[in-house]
Enzyme design. Sequence first.
Site: not given
Ligand code: BGP
Length: 482
Positions: A175, A380
């Site tokens: 990201e 993701e």
């Molecule tokens: C993305 C990241 C991840 C992940 C995901 C979900 O932005 O790359 O590492 O965690 O978001 O977010 P969260 O864990 O805050 O729910």
Amino acid sequence: MGFRKDFLWGGATAATQCEGAWNKDGKGESILDHCTNGDREHPRLVTRELEDRYFYPSRNGCHQYERYEEDIALFAEMGFKTYRLSINWSRIYPMGDDEEPNREGLDYYRRVFECCRKYGIEPTVTITHYDMAWNICVKYGGWADRRVIDFYAKYVRTLFTEYKGLVRRWLCINEINFSTVSYGEIVTSGILPKSGKVLCDDVHATRQEVQRRFEALHNELVASAKAVRIGHEIDPENQIGCMMCGFTFYPLSSRPEDAAQQQRDMEIWMYYCLDVVCRGEYPYFAKRIWREKGIDIEVSEEDARTLKEGTVDFISFSYYKSECSTADPDKQGNIEDWEYGAANPELPKTEWGWSIDPAGLRWLLNDLYGRYQKPLMVVENGIGEYETFEDGTVHDKARIDYLRAHIKAMKEAVEDGVDLIGYTTWSAIDIVSAGTGEMKKRYGFIYVDADDEGNGTYDRYPKDSFYWYKKVIASNGEDLGD
Ligand code: BGP
């Protein structure tokens, strides 16, 4: 017409959220090791010292460091073609600026990759995912210091050499387009916040702070381009991509001002970085952005050459939600709900306030493919849920519904003509939330018996979605169980 035959179905994790073993086998402290747990109402803190009164969830993750064989066997049972995982930079270079890599760290990931290969699972590896060595944050101020480009270049050279033939698909920086705003500034760029909180009020950032954030991002872009060049030199078979947070904006209304704002939001959030990594130079509107922010980014001839020589092979991105663009400051969203634009009144939200918008994924896939014509990979996508463990499992219908709708949207994009090469859901197994540090914000196909304070057996239990996804993969996305 459906997904390509060699479509990369799988799931994703990140080292600081799943491994635990934060100080084992020569590993150094990383930025996430200094982040406490929080929840939707209470942002995580970054503490300079590790204090007994706080719980630091990255210390435990979901114990994958000890249980990776069990996890990979479960992923294989689901039929994963790929497993997206990250290497923890501070396991390889514990202080970030070390002369020599940590052999125990290198050996650990070799075992993990060999285990994946044993099951016919191709690793997709994020080179750094929120894991900068704490020493780099404190001593150098994170990516804002140009010397970090060399540390990263050394790190990637070590990885590409060590895992040649074992890993062929790499993502440079998780990201990267998050680097200049609250949260990303800390976990991606390694710039420590004055407030001590991982989420802060961007509106009050000073001109110097904004300048530093954009310089850090520039250094990350140069470092990524170097990684692409080094990776291709060491093994021409390497496929090296960028990793973007898939921001998707719609105009909040049909007012022309909102449409203009939508264009600007897509530029600053997506195309600013993507133009650099895909086309090898800053877009024409970069100068306008710098001017509006009162900053100046100098691109030396050498940097310009590096950027040109290191354009990525493919684009990968995360996609969770969409937002709206508005020219009206009173309609701006709520940063506590991770809204960087305005909330979309048309969309339902998750229990953590994230909008649910499968159609936005089709829109974004078409938008990015139309602009860059590079292969795309969704690395993701998923839903965080409070879940109840009952009858030895979790009946996670909401996850199945969410993923099904997004897979349909991807299929539509493929039918539109988009070149989509793979999909790794977030997350393969329950892990610590990056944003809130909670374990109870669960995303996985596999339930992990652990709570927010690190209590529990950490045993693994397949959820309903585990068996559902197995069928999806076996049918190459045809059997979605509806
Ligand atoms: C993305 C990241 C991840 C992940 C995901 C979900 O932005 O790359 O590492 O965690 O978001 O977010 P969260 O864990 O805050 O729910």
